[in-house]
Design an enzyme around this catalytic site. Sequence first.
Site, mmCIF file in Angstrom:
data_model
loop_
_atom_site.group_PDB
_atom_site.id
_atom_site.type_symbol
_atom_site.label_atom_id
_atom_site.label_comp_id
_atom_site.label_asym_id
_atom_site.label_seq_id
_atom_site.Cartn_x
_atom_site.Cartn_y
_atom_site.Cartn_z
ATOM 1 N N ASP A 42 -1.590 1.122 -4.489
ATOM 2 C CA ASP A 42 -2.542 0.051 -4.802
ATOM 3 C C ASP A 42 -3.944 0.581 -5.051
ATOM 4 O OD1 ASP A 42 -2.865 0.630 -2.061
ATOM 5 O OD2 ASP A 42 -3.663 -1.364 -1.656
ATOM 6 N N ASP A 76 -2.722 6.169 -4.092
ATOM 7 C CA ASP A 76 -1.581 5.472 -3.513
ATOM 8 C C ASP A 76 -1.201 4.299 -4.425
ATOM 9 O OD1 ASP A 76 -3.717 3.788 -2.913
ATOM 10 O OD2 ASP A 76 -2.947 3.247 -0.948
ATOM 11 N N SER A 134 0.830 -1.197 0.000
ATOM 12 C CA SER A 134 0.000 0.000 0.000
ATOM 13 C C SER A 134 0.871 1.256 0.000
ATOM 14 C CB SER A 134 -0.971 -0.044 1.182
ATOM 15 O OG SER A 134 -1.931 0.969 1.077
ATOM 16 N N ASP A 192 -6.343 2.136 -3.488
ATOM 17 C CA ASP A 192 -7.514 2.077 -2.609
ATOM 18 C C ASP A 192 -7.702 3.382 -1.839
ATOM 19 O OD1 ASP A 192 -5.389 1.785 -0.855
ATOM 20 O OD2 ASP A 192 -6.271 0.112 0.264
#
Length: 472
Positions: free
Chosen positions: A257, A255, A109, A259
């Site tokens: 990833d 970010d 992340s 999410d």
Amino acid sequence: MSDTLMVSVSGVRGLVGTDLTPEVVAGWAAAFGVWARAGKGDGGRGKGKPRVVLGRDARTSGPMFANAASAGLVSVGCDVIDVGLVATPTVQLAVEHHRAAGGIILTASHNPIEWNALKFVGPDGIFLDTGAGTRVRELAAGGENSLPRATYNAIGGVEADGDAISRHLAAVLALRRVDVRAIRRRRFRVALDTVRGAGGALMPELFERLGCRVSAINLETDGLFPRPPEPVPENLKALGALVRRSKADIGIAVDPDVDRLAIVDEKGRPIGEDYTLALAIRAVLGKRDGGRGKGTTVVCNLSTSLVVEDAAKEFGARVVRAPVGEAHVARKIIELKAAIGGEGNGGVMYPALHVGRDGPVAAALVLSLLARERATVSELVARAPRYTIVKAKVERGTRNAERMDRVYVALRARFPEANVDVQDGLRVAWPDRWLHVRPSGTEPIIRLIAEAPSSADAERLIEEGRRLCVAS
């Protein structure tokens, strides 16, 4: 387990090559596979082998760890559905689409470039709860010899799914609260920064489908982050400059990833991650043709800004707070049948699609709001009270549980008049300010977050919390 290998309910993360190696990844993946086999999630095929969806972000260690995770899964008799380099919410949706036994996402992340992680998703598309996560950890702790490996005729297979991103974007554009026609009519100028993460694989396509004119930086999907990857205001200076240079209506950063999503206004100023959820709430609850505000519920975590409460209350919705962590918020959304939820880090969870943090959903809802209100980002922000959030960290040290207990006792004694919430650490709150102190689940630190109408008031709360943490 080393000091930097962090094991939580929903996964494990660490420094690549130091404590996260292919051997470690394969072991944890095999443990997850054994847990998945116990659930017998084979997508209704009746073939006995559970299917596990595997995806990764753009980190340089991703391909290596994907191979290791695949090997671990097939070695315990799981079939792998490899969706490749995608966003975290894309994997969650793929788990539901394939009716899989679960999913593994290889992403750290917002953590720095030297980290990576495995995140475990259950068959419902949500990160594992405490019971399931504990069981996977127990299986992993037992070592390789304790895991039942498949014989030569029971080894799992691997198949690719190249349509996961297309399905994800199509589902976003089909949402009732996403006004595709209105957005296309506005032909927004969007400045985009995907930090050379997985966002480059889907965010440009999303905006193209919405008829936006995009200026972008860091679209490469090579994982070589040019700045700290967390989309917080201090990391968005280049995006702010791009907004001003391209005369964009909005700047959007995700970010690695995808999410979490942060917004920069039309003047190039970051507005703060909490406003992402606040604006999405307005988009969902305030629709003029029968919005869902009155009598509905909004769920957020204990560290989410009061701007979210203000947005929900503007439309008569109640706000329920859950412990920090996507899985906690997701399960509370399901329990209360909430209209929308999320976290103050830029994570929007819209159950009309799924109960996972979803950057494309957040972007589409915010653009829908801008199209409907015919207002600028700065004008939307100015309509509500402003607050300042201040964050700090304190080294956790040893004897963690005992120390945290002492910190909580000291905080209660210092603020006896405050409303107290003990779901996750300790949160002391007043009508227009709060302080939340909790041990991090991903780093060996104590997190302190405070919010107040002024930065001075928030800093005072942080300093008092820091003092009590150090003294305890």
